[in-house]
Design a protein around this motif. Structure first.
Motif, PDB file in Angstrom:
ATOM      1  N   ALA A 148      47.849   1.498  44.086  1.00 39.43           N
ATOM      2  CA  ALA A 148      47.198   2.113  42.927  1.00 39.43           C
ATOM      3  C   ALA A 148      45.900   1.376  42.642  1.00 39.43           C
ATOM      4  O   ALA A 148      45.646   0.293  43.189  1.00 39.43           O
ATOM      5  CB  ALA A 148      48.118   2.058  41.709  1.00 39.43           C
ATOM      6  N   PHE A 149      45.069   1.968  41.794  1.00 38.78           N
ATOM      7  CA  PHE A 149      43.812   1.323  41.408  1.00 38.78           C
ATOM      8  C   PHE A 149      43.504   1.642  39.955  1.00 38.78           C
ATOM      9  O   PHE A 149      43.956   2.655  39.404  1.00 38.78           O
ATOM     10  CB  PHE A 149      42.660   1.761  42.309  1.00 38.78           C
ATOM     11  N   ALA A 150      42.738   0.756  39.351  1.00 41.51           N
ATOM     12  CA  ALA A 150      42.358   0.916  37.951  1.00 41.51           C
ATOM     13  C   ALA A 150      40.877   0.601  37.803  1.00 41.51           C
ATOM     14  O   ALA A 150      40.478  -0.565  37.934  1.00 41.51           O
ATOM     15  CB  ALA A 150      43.186   0.001  37.057  1.00 41.51           C
ATOM     16  N   LEU A 175      34.920 -10.008  30.589  1.00 48.87           N
ATOM     17  CA  LEU A 175      36.042  -9.174  30.171  1.00 48.87           C
ATOM     18  C   LEU A 175      35.988  -7.854  30.929  1.00 48.87           C
ATOM     19  O   LEU A 175      34.902  -7.317  31.181  1.00 48.87           O
ATOM     20  CB  LEU A 175      35.996  -8.912  28.666  1.00 48.87           C
ATOM     21  N   ARG A 176      37.176  -7.338  31.249  1.00 44.95           N
ATOM     22  CA  ARG A 176      37.277  -6.053  31.940  1.00 44.95           C
ATOM     23  C   ARG A 176      38.036  -5.065  31.069  1.00 44.95           C
ATOM     24  O   ARG A 176      39.209  -5.274  30.759  1.00 44.95           O
ATOM     25  CB  ARG A 176      38.033  -6.182  33.260  1.00 44.95           C
ATOM     26  N   LYS A 177      37.388  -3.984  30.700  1.00 39.14           N
ATOM     27  CA  LYS A 177      38.070  -2.902  29.976  1.00 39.14           C
ATOM     28  C   LYS A 177      38.534  -1.880  30.989  1.00 39.14           C
ATOM     29  O   LYS A 177      37.721  -1.219  31.635  1.00 39.14           O
ATOM     30  CB  LYS A 177      37.140  -2.250  28.960  1.00 39.14           C
ATOM     31  N   LEU A 178      39.848  -1.750  31.140  1.00 38.41           N
ATOM     32  CA  LEU A 178      40.413  -0.789  32.073  1.00 38.41           C
ATOM     33  C   LEU A 178      40.407   0.614  31.477  1.00 38.41           C
ATOM     34  O   LEU A 178      40.425   0.787  30.257  1.00 38.41           O
ATOM     35  CB  LEU A 178      41.840  -1.189  32.434  1.00 38.41           C
ATOM     36  N   PHE A 179      40.425   1.600  32.350  1.00 37.58           N
ATOM     37  CA  PHE A 179      40.441   2.993  31.894  1.00 37.58           C
ATOM     38  C   PHE A 179      41.813   3.629  32.131  1.00 37.58           C
ATOM     39  O   PHE A 179      41.920   4.793  32.475  1.00 37.58           O
ATOM     40  CB  PHE A 179      39.330   3.782  32.583  1.00 37.58           C
ATOM     41  N   ARG A 180      42.852   2.813  31.916  1.00 38.52           N
ATOM     42  CA  ARG A 180      44.225   3.304  31.931  1.00 38.52           C
ATOM     43  C   ARG A 180      45.089   2.306  31.160  1.00 38.52           C
ATOM     44  O   ARG A 180      44.733   1.142  30.988  1.00 38.52           O
ATOM     45  CB  ARG A 180      44.734   3.493  33.359  1.00 38.52           C
ATOM     46  N   ASP A 181      46.266   2.764  30.700  1.00 38.32           N
ATOM     47  CA  ASP A 181      47.107   1.948  29.826  1.00 38.32           C
ATOM     48  C   ASP A 181      48.400   1.505  30.505  1.00 38.32           C
ATOM     49  O   ASP A 181      49.269   0.934  29.854  1.00 38.32           O
ATOM     50  CB  ASP A 181      47.446   2.725  28.555  1.00 38.32           C
ATOM     51  N   ASP A 195      51.656   3.245  26.483  1.00 40.73           N
ATOM     52  CA  ASP A 195      51.604   3.965  25.210  1.00 40.73           C
ATOM     53  C   ASP A 195      52.896   3.781  24.406  1.00 40.73           C
ATOM     54  O   ASP A 195      53.623   4.734  24.140  1.00 40.73           O
ATOM     55  CB  ASP A 195      51.351   5.459  25.469  1.00 40.73           C
ATOM     56  N   PRO A 196      53.213   2.540  24.004  1.00 42.66           N
ATOM     57  CA  PRO A 196      54.499   2.269  23.338  1.00 42.66           C
ATOM     58  C   PRO A 196      54.685   2.968  21.997  1.00 42.66           C
ATOM     59  O   PRO A 196      55.827   3.230  21.597  1.00 42.66           O
ATOM     60  CB  PRO A 196      54.479   0.747  23.163  1.00 42.66           C
ATOM     61  N   ASN A 207      43.675   1.105  25.812  1.00 45.23           N
ATOM     62  CA  ASN A 207      43.778   0.780  27.227  1.00 45.23           C
ATOM     63  C   ASN A 207      43.903  -0.730  27.414  1.00 45.23           C
ATOM     64  O   ASN A 207      43.593  -1.508  26.513  1.00 45.23           O
ATOM     65  CB  ASN A 207      42.551   1.297  27.996  1.00 45.23           C
ATOM     66  N   ASP A 208      44.354  -1.131  28.579  1.00 45.54           N
ATOM     67  CA  ASP A 208      44.549  -2.547  28.857  1.00 45.54           C
ATOM     68  C   ASP A 208      43.232  -3.242  29.198  1.00 45.54           C
ATOM     69  O   ASP A 208      42.259  -2.606  29.613  1.00 45.54           O
ATOM     70  CB  ASP A 208      45.527  -2.711  30.026  1.00 45.54           C
ATOM     71  N   TRP A 209      43.238  -4.554  29.023  1.00 46.43           N
ATOM     72  CA  TRP A 209      42.111  -5.411  29.357  1.00 46.43           C
ATOM     73  C   TRP A 209      42.609  -6.590  30.175  1.00 46.43           C
ATOM     74  O   TRP A 209      43.761  -6.984  30.056  1.00 46.43           O
ATOM     75  CB  TRP A 209      41.462  -5.985  28.094  1.00 46.43           C
ATOM     76  N   TYR A 210      41.743  -7.164  30.978  1.00 52.47           N
ATOM     77  CA  TYR A 210      41.977  -8.503  31.496  1.00 52.47           C
ATOM     78  C   TYR A 210      40.631  -9.209  31.592  1.00 52.47           C
ATOM     79  O   TYR A 210      39.574  -8.573  31.602  1.00 52.47           O
ATOM     80  CB  TYR A 210      42.716  -8.500  32.843  1.00 52.47           C
ATOM     81  N   SER A 211      40.692 -10.528  31.616  1.00 53.42           N
ATOM     82  CA  SER A 211      39.476 -11.338  31.587  1.00 53.42           C
ATOM     83  C   SER A 211      39.559 -12.440  32.627  1.00 53.42           C
ATOM     84  O   SER A 211      40.650 -12.857  33.032  1.00 53.42           O
ATOM     85  CB  SER A 211      39.265 -11.947  30.199  1.00 53.42           C
TER      86      SER A 211
END
Length: 232
Positions: A148-150, A175-181, A195-196, A207-211
């Motif tokens: 998969a890819f994000a 910081l990376r703003k992803l375009f999926r959750d 989407d809890p 959406n999720d982030w990572y740094s």
């Protein structure tokens, strides 16, 4: 007559030397980076640098303008999270945790605050500079149903210093703003992290982030010689 020829000869030598000294420059860099990566999302909504993991990679830069560079990097990183670390509760008090290894390929434009280098002929050039960056990236990983890819949008800041004639060192935090959750969904035990609260999501929210924060070392390559100054 001979005197005039001698003057022209001296002028020609001066022009050639001037061209070499003022316009020959390195326009590329290649090197290594290392640091930490961490996650922000439904399993870590507030705290930076929580559950950080080693991140390693390679970096390539090319100069587009005296203060603008294009950077391409490849990273191997890990992120993780656990909702038990935070007081906020999911519906029915569900808890979840995850850990994901992934690769990232990114390309960003870097804007230096100063002209960067050590050339003595230009008084505006500095041996160090802070910079900001922005650009797209792509996280590649093993999803529940295969590869998969994000896609993400990367932005951040850094600082670099020319240690020697061709050797650069620096630090960067981005910081990376992803375009999926569902980047934090690795198996059926943590599917709630997609989407809890059941409010849905779009490309700009929920959406999720990572740094990543790292240090880097690069070596100047790709030497370019500029055009001679025409002297009349």
């Amino acid at each position: 007559m001979r005197h005039n020829q001698f003057k022209r000869y001296i002028l020609l030598l001066f022009t050639v030397s001037l061209c070499h000294l003022t316009h020959a420059q390195f326009i590329g860099e290649v090197g290594l980076l290392g640091g930490v990566s961490y996650y922000n999302g439904d399993a870590n909504s507030t705290t930076p640098f929580l559950e950080n993991h080693p991140a390693l990679g390679a970096i390539f830069r090319v100069k587009l303008h005296p203060v603008i560079q294009l950077k391409v990097d490849v990273l191997r990183a890990t992120v993780s999270g656990n909702t038990a670390n935070f007081p906020n509760k999911f519906p029915e008090d569900v808890q979840a945790e995850f850990k994901r290894d992934f690769w990232e390929v990114g390309a960003q434009l870097e804007l230096n605050f100063f002209k960067y280098g050590i050339e003595s002929w230009d008084r505006e050039i500095m041996q160090h500079t802070p910079y900001i960056l922005i650009g797209p990236g792509l996280a590649l990983y093993e999803g529940q149903n295969g590869n998969a890819f994000a896609p993400n949008l990367t932005f951040g800041l850094g600082y670099k210093y020319k240690l020697f004639d061709r050797l650069n060192i620096g630090v960067e935090w981005s910081l990376r703003k992803l375009f999926r959750d569902d980047f934090d969904v690795t198996d059926s035990s943590n599917e709630v992290l997609d989407d809890p609260y059941g409010v849905g999501y779009s490309w700009i929210k929920n959406n999720d982030w990572y740094s990543c924060a790292f240090v880097f070392v690069t070596l100047d390559i790709i030497k370019r010689k500029g055009k001679c100054i025409e002297m009349r």
